[in-house]
Write a protein that holds these residues in place. Sequence first.
Motif, PDB file in Angstrom:
ATOM      1  N   THR A 358       0.806  -1.223   0.000  1.00 33.89           N
ATOM      2  CA  THR A 358       0.000   0.000   0.000  1.00 33.89           C
ATOM      3  C   THR A 358       0.837   1.270   0.000  1.00 33.89           C
ATOM      4  N   VAL A 359       1.977   1.245   0.639  1.00 28.40           N
ATOM      5  CA  VAL A 359       2.742   2.470   0.894  1.00 28.40           C
ATOM      6  C   VAL A 359       4.055   2.420   0.130  1.00 28.40           C
ATOM      7  N   ASN A 360       4.504   3.593  -0.342  1.00 29.50           N
ATOM      8  CA  ASN A 360       5.743   3.644  -1.098  1.00 29.50           C
ATOM      9  C   ASN A 360       6.510   4.906  -0.782  1.00 29.50           C
ATOM     10  N   ASN A 361       7.738   4.942  -1.238  1.00 31.16           N
ATOM     11  CA  ASN A 361       8.592   6.123  -1.141  1.00 31.16           C
ATOM     12  C   ASN A 361       8.863   6.627  -2.550  1.00 31.16           C
ATOM     13  N   HIS A 362       8.786   7.942  -2.738  1.00 30.07           N
ATOM     14  CA  HIS A 362       8.957   8.507  -4.073  1.00 30.07           C
ATOM     15  C   HIS A 362       9.968   9.638  -4.061  1.00 30.07           C
ATOM     16  N   PHE A 363      10.471   9.949  -5.264  1.00 25.08           N
ATOM     17  CA  PHE A 363      11.537  10.931  -5.405  1.00 25.08           C
ATOM     18  C   PHE A 363      11.061  12.121  -6.230  1.00 25.08           C
ATOM     19  N   VAL A 364      11.460  13.303  -5.798  1.00 25.34           N
ATOM     20  CA  VAL A 364      11.299  14.535  -6.580  1.00 25.34           C
ATOM     21  C   VAL A 364      12.698  15.101  -6.744  1.00 25.34           C
ATOM     22  N   ILE A 365      13.132  15.287  -7.993  1.00 30.67           N
ATOM     23  CA  ILE A 365      14.538  15.550  -8.299  1.00 30.67           C
ATOM     24  C   ILE A 365      14.651  16.789  -9.169  1.00 30.67           C
ATOM     25  N   GLY A 366      15.555  17.687  -8.841  1.00 30.43           N
ATOM     26  CA  GLY A 366      15.785  18.859  -9.672  1.00 30.43           C
ATOM     27  C   GLY A 366      16.628  19.884  -8.954  1.00 30.43           C
ATOM     28  N   ARG A 367      17.184  20.790  -9.713  1.00 30.80           N
ATOM     29  CA  ARG A 367      18.067  21.809  -9.134  1.00 30.80           C
ATOM     30  C   ARG A 367      17.304  22.777  -8.248  1.00 30.80           C
TER      31      ARG A 367
END
Length: 809
Positions: A358-367
Amino acid sequence: MLDTDISTRDALQLLTDRDDDPTRMGRRRFLQMVGMGAGAGALAGSLGGSLGGFDDAWAGAPIGPTDGILLLVGLFGGLDGLNTVVPYANSHYYTQHGSLAIAPTQVLKLNTQVGLHPRLPYLKSLYDLGEVAVVQGVGYDNPDLSHFTSMATWMYGRAGNGTPSTGWVGRWLDGLSTDELLRAVTVGQGLPLHLIGAARRGTSVPQWGLGFGGDTDRHDLWMYDGLRKMSATSAGRGAWHDFVAGTMRKVVDVGQEIAPVFARDLPPGDLEKKMTVAARLINANLGLRVVDLGHDGFDTHSGQPNSLNELLADLDNGLRTFFTTLDDRFRSRVTIMTYSEFGRTSWSNASSGTDHGTVNNHFVIGRAVKGGLYGQQASLVGLQRWDRMQHNVDFRSLYASVLDGWLGGGSSTVLGANYPKIGLFRTGPGVGVVTGFPGSSLKGDWVGLTPALVYDSRRAPRLLPLGAGTTAEVKVTGIGGVPTTGVTAVVLNVTALGGRTPSSFTVWPTGGAKPDIANVSIQDANSMAGLVTVKPGALGRVNITNDLGAAHCVVAVVGYFRTTAAGRLQAQAPRRVMDTRTGLGGRKGVLAPAATFAVQVRGLGGVPLTAQSVVVNVTAYAPIASGGLVVWPSGVARPGASSLSYATKRTTTNLVFAKIGVDGKIAVYNSTGSTHVLVDVVGWFATTARGRFTSLAPGRLLDTRPDTVAPAGPASATVITARGTRGVPSTGVSTVLLNITAKAPSATTSITVYPSRTVRPILNNIVARAGVDTSGSVLCRLGSDGKVVVFNSAGTTDLVVDVVGWFTS
């Protein structure tokens, strides 16, 4: 009834508007029918309402300087978040994940509690730069464990339990003021639900390239030109005929606009290929605001260790490839967000895998991202075999944060409710983005500098080579001794390092039009250096584009031209001041590794005692081993930038602008190889001379590649008119600065350039190896008739000659 165990692939197909749907007919559907692969689906309203509308914008205008671009990366199948962002300090993780758990010694630690999977080293390097937000514990209330239902929920992205007929990106498109075909794109075949709105839709671009409309063969271009002419005006056969004809024209126009994306080879891996296409689409600046792509295979019910290792390595390599390919100018305008329909169970199963969670970890990437950890890892306390973790961040908070913080707002309308923002960004998009090229044709006087490094792609902030077609932005004013104002041109030594395939660097003012010119030729894995004189562009920057393959780029500034009084040029016939073969200049025998020799130039070889700088041709002759030469004013610390690079047994020459030391000498240092060194003075700068410099956009004086012009043959001299052409005045010109490329020589040869009506000197301006394109800068006086002669010593070779500036007489 839908099978609750439906596969990831089948779920994706059901949630994708397929290209072959026969019920759709609109402008986008028509593009599919004629083979462009641009995405299915009609715009809102009937066909009759669309007639006459084909003059709307189809391909997008460039994005605004503060418009953000979002790259969505779908990790389909249900990523194991616990083995991606690893709670290595949590004993429950090791108990429940068992043999699947990542050992603490292998984890790429982010803090004392969590770290990344060991196959994510590049992502970790971005985190260390503060460019990655790790959003932990992401999910939604009343989660569903079906790939289809959960994926539909993520794609729909709206509060409540409505039927997911539209997606969150599509509804964002609905709210834009203009409708453009390339505002949102998915790299793949068919259009996924989240890119479909009530009135507007995204576009699909297959990762293998376009068909009709995207071809570049000359016969296809003739056909496309004919189609454009056929649809230029109404044929008088009714609205349907005009609609079809106009649509056909737009197919061709958009196809040709996207075609350069596929002009260069793509990497073999599926995700790397998609990421490369995504970066190239962004570089093309066609108006893209959202780019979507997906990677399948994360449904790891069995054999998870090997498959997840490969999948996460694919993700890491894909990110590296994307940023290698992305132009520097977009680095502050692109944010990447990962998503997956759900996570995995905390308990491993009997097949060395995990089940739907049900649960996850996510990434937001940028300068512009404010890097760090967000949310909390889901609690594992008390979980039994079939229990599922509880989320603490609703995935729509992730969407809201990106919509309002990066895409310009409107999250409550798009998502149907107000969700808490996470605060993912430290700046808005486009900080420091160039908006135009000021240009200048002012004459300038010369100021020589000790070479100063101003850009190195091996160092922060880039840390990556330039990929095929990728452009770096290099600041050249207000740095390295160059002032911020009054600069008409800078002289740079540009070095390519580690190129694995033949390529070239093109240098031009930022904000201006890219010229068709090769300033530095990349021959192989050896480094190559070239001298480039160029106007500073907007914000005092220049662009450097790598044509093919990947190569690092190192740039040193060696001097500049300014509007106020300083040194002026006196060009002369070449005078040799150093030759280690004969001992001329005081040194006999090869220059060994790490050896330095200072050669007297002031008061010798035609150089007066008042000279401040010299222009010399430096040659590494018959080197015993590969290396590089550094030339700088004697008496000061050696700079860390090469003036010339050479390979074993390959004689190499380069033009060098060198400031003279207080002792009247210039120093020559050899890095690692052993080679004879020749130094020929071709000009000097002093306040008593008369030559003031005007920089030009490269103007072509000669190109023998067309079939109508014969290549230069052995021992042939080609006379070229320079005065009164391509921006060079018809009077008051003494000397020109040229960029010359020998293309595909049939044999190893040398190119010598000299004034017409004079005797050819014993000098090689360019030495080219058989079959290898080679470029170089050449300073040459004009003959009395305003012409120069280009002499090819051996074999046949095509010649490309561009004038890049001129000096007053």
